[in-house]
Design a protein around this motif. Structure first.
Motif, mmCIF file in Angstrom:
data_model
loop_
_atom_site.group_PDB
_atom_site.id
_atom_site.type_symbol
_atom_site.label_atom_id
_atom_site.label_comp_id
_atom_site.label_asym_id
_atom_site.label_seq_id
_atom_site.Cartn_x
_atom_site.Cartn_y
_atom_site.Cartn_z
ATOM 1 N N ARG A 313 22.353 7.738 -12.846
ATOM 2 C CA ARG A 313 21.722 6.430 -12.969
ATOM 3 C C ARG A 313 21.411 5.876 -11.574
ATOM 4 O O ARG A 313 22.279 5.817 -10.694
ATOM 5 C CB ARG A 313 22.644 5.485 -13.722
ATOM 6 N N VAL A 337 16.468 8.321 -19.482
ATOM 7 C CA VAL A 337 17.180 7.123 -19.910
ATOM 8 C C VAL A 337 16.684 5.988 -19.015
ATOM 9 O O VAL A 337 16.835 6.043 -17.799
ATOM 10 C CB VAL A 337 18.705 7.293 -19.755
ATOM 11 N N TYR A 338 16.104 4.957 -19.624
ATOM 12 C CA TYR A 338 15.376 3.942 -18.852
ATOM 13 C C TYR A 338 15.792 2.544 -19.285
ATOM 14 O O TYR A 338 15.928 2.270 -20.480
ATOM 15 C CB TYR A 338 13.879 4.153 -19.071
ATOM 16 N N TRP A 339 16.026 1.658 -18.293
ATOM 17 C CA TRP A 339 16.364 0.269 -18.541
ATOM 18 C C TRP A 339 15.127 -0.589 -18.236
ATOM 19 O O TRP A 339 14.956 -1.064 -17.107
ATOM 20 C CB TRP A 339 17.545 -0.165 -17.676
ATOM 21 N N ASP A 342 15.385 -4.161 -16.492
ATOM 22 C CA ASP A 342 16.180 -4.255 -15.258
ATOM 23 C C ASP A 342 15.317 -4.843 -14.140
ATOM 24 O O ASP A 342 14.901 -4.148 -13.212
ATOM 25 C CB ASP A 342 16.701 -2.870 -14.876
ATOM 26 N N GLN A 355 24.660 0.392 -21.654
ATOM 27 C CA GLN A 355 23.944 1.552 -22.154
ATOM 28 C C GLN A 355 23.012 1.186 -23.310
ATOM 29 O O GLN A 355 21.919 1.745 -23.445
ATOM 30 C CB GLN A 355 24.950 2.620 -22.597
ATOM 31 N N SER A 358 19.340 0.396 -22.699
ATOM 32 C CA SER A 358 18.425 1.459 -22.251
ATOM 33 C C SER A 358 17.649 2.021 -23.435
ATOM 34 O O SER A 358 18.016 1.815 -24.599
ATOM 35 C CB SER A 358 19.210 2.575 -21.562
ATOM 36 N N HIS A 376 17.188 4.056 -14.071
ATOM 37 C CA HIS A 376 16.878 5.187 -14.943
ATOM 38 C C HIS A 376 17.776 6.363 -14.581
ATOM 39 O O HIS A 376 18.408 6.383 -13.525
ATOM 40 C CB HIS A 376 15.405 5.587 -14.861
#
Length: 453
Positions: A313, A337-339, A342, A355, A358, A376
């Motif tokens: 991350r 895996v994407y936020w 953010d 988590q 995401s 990410h």
């Protein structure tokens, strides 16, 4: 999209073996002494424990009397310690080679540092100590050689490496590419090992061939085209991408093609971009043929080319933000895996993000546009090799010289302007709410973060 699980990176090993002479048009596989060495993991582990004062005892000279190594062995076989052996001409590779063949014994005791320094002299002692401290084990092992995963990881690495080398040799022969030796590369001032050089030359030649076929057939660049070329490319062991490295890993397979900010200062084109121009041409052509639908033109100055590691991350550094990402290969898993929310400032530690905030992006089967400055990672992957491309714009791109910009445009880079970058950034969703993990407070922010929408 469903909430993701915490990504656990696959441990893979970079390679650029200590290659030597060109043997009849083939790369020297690490088995013959002097043409690239390969030793047992236990041998590396034993030698890594040596100190200058470690006591050893050499046996009779096993070398051929007509060889240079016979005279060299005669000098250092009189040594009573590892430090003395190195002072008399032995090398770390000799210590490994001769240990495996029982040509000396480790006596299990050692002189004190004071005694050894007195015997060798301060300069020779420090030189021996420095050499031993720099001994990191097999090249191409990013995890510590004493790690319990080391043997299994090394086996995976060598299988991948041998498969690639065999394919590179075959294609080089078919395409009439003469593979250079380490000595020839050194004479030409090319700072790449012969293994990496061969892989990159072959990948560039295949890219050139594909570009001609694509023009002749009037078709687009496919994922299969890129997978083939990426599987041939010689990846660097990149120690600089600390922000993406899984814990305990020393480097990752990663190259940057295009123009970026140099670690030494200033902006410029990376060396592989100029040495192997057909490779970036094919990557840029793929982008042109496959860019996702946007209301404005996607622009970029550089491409991260990655292989077989799952990034932890992180947020990108020195990135304007808007990025295009796609993964290639026969792997399973490995989604992004994407936020997406953010965006709140001041930025919190990425590990404090929840988590469940995401999303998972299946970048193996579809190309994604995302903001690289938002958190990410890559989830665990298995059952095959995974390659990925990230097209992005380096901060400070306006400082790249006009001749370099023109060169990159000829390769196909959709170079940004202040106007096109502003329009592209407007395509990135501007969400300003985000949840933190329970019990965590935003740094330097007195108000609590609002629950995410």
């Amino acid at each position: 999209l469903k909430p993701s699980h915490q990504p656990q990176p696959r441990q893979t090993l970079p390679f650029c073996g200590a290659m030597g002479k060109n043997l009849g048009g083939k790369l020297a596989h690490r088995s013959r002494r002097g043409t690239g060495l390969k030793f047992k993991l236990e041998t590396y582990r034993t030698v890594s424990q040596f100190q200058p004062g470690t006591k050893i005892k050499y046996g009779p000279n096993p070398k051929s009397r007509t060889s240079k190594s016979w005279a060299r062995y005669e000098r250092y076989r009189k040594a009573a310690t590892v430090g003395e052996a190195l002072q008399l001409g032995s090398k770390l590779a000799d210590l490994c080679w001769e240990l495996e063949r029982g040509q000396y014994k480790v006596l299990g005791s050692a002189r004190s540092e004071k005694e050894e320094k007195s015997k060798l002299g301060p300069k020779a002692f420090e030189k021996a100590l420095k050499a031993l401290q720099s001994f990191n084990g097999p090249r191409g092992m990013p995890i510590h050689m004493h790690d319990e995963r080391a043997a299994a990881a090394l086996a995976v690495e060598e299988e991948w490496r041998d498969k690639k080398l065999t394919r590179v040799e075959q294609l080089a022969k078919e395409m009439g590419i003469r593979l250079e030796s380490a000595e020839e590369l050194e004479a030409q001032g090319i700072h790449e090992c012969s293994e990496m050089r061969a892989q990159r030359r072959v990948a560039d030649a295949v890219a050139e061939k594909k570009l001609k076929e694509i023009e002749k057939q009037g078709r687009q660049v496919t994922s299969e085209d890129l997978t083939e070329v990426l599987s041939l490319w010689g990846f660097a062991q990149n120690e600089g991408r600390v922000n993406v490295m899984p814990q305990g890993q020393k480097y990752v397979y990663s190259d940057t093609i295009g123009a970026i900010r140099r670690r030494t200062g200033g902006f410029g084109i990376t060396p592989p971009t100029k040495k192997y121009p057909n490779f970036p041409k094919l990557l840029c052509r793929w982008l042109r043929d496959n860019v996702p639908g946007l209301k404005t033109k996607f622009v970029c100055t550089a491409i991260n080319v990655n292989a077989n590691y799952a990034a932890k991350r992180h947020r990108d550094q020195n990135n304007e933000g808007p990025s295009v990402i796609r993964a290639f290969g026969d792997f399973k898993g490995g989604r992004l895996v994407y936020w997406p929310r953010d965006t709140v400032k001041p930025r919190c530690d990425v590990e404090t993000l929840r988590q469940e905030d995401s999303v998972l992006l299946d970048i193996k089967n579809s190309t994604a546009v995302f903001d690289g400055n938002r958190a990410h990672a890559v989830e665990a992957f298995h059952a095959g090799d995974r390659y990925s491309l990230v097209f992005f714009t380096a901060r400070g791109y306006g400082k790249v010289g006009a001749p370099q910009v023109q060169y990159l445009k000829k390769l196909g880079f959709p170079w940004p302007t202040a106007s096109t970058m502003r329009l592209l950034k407007a395509q990135m969703p501007k969400t300003t709410t985000m949840k933190l993990r329970a019990g965590v407070k935003a740094k330097a922010n007195k108000r609590a973060w609002v629950a995410g929408a």
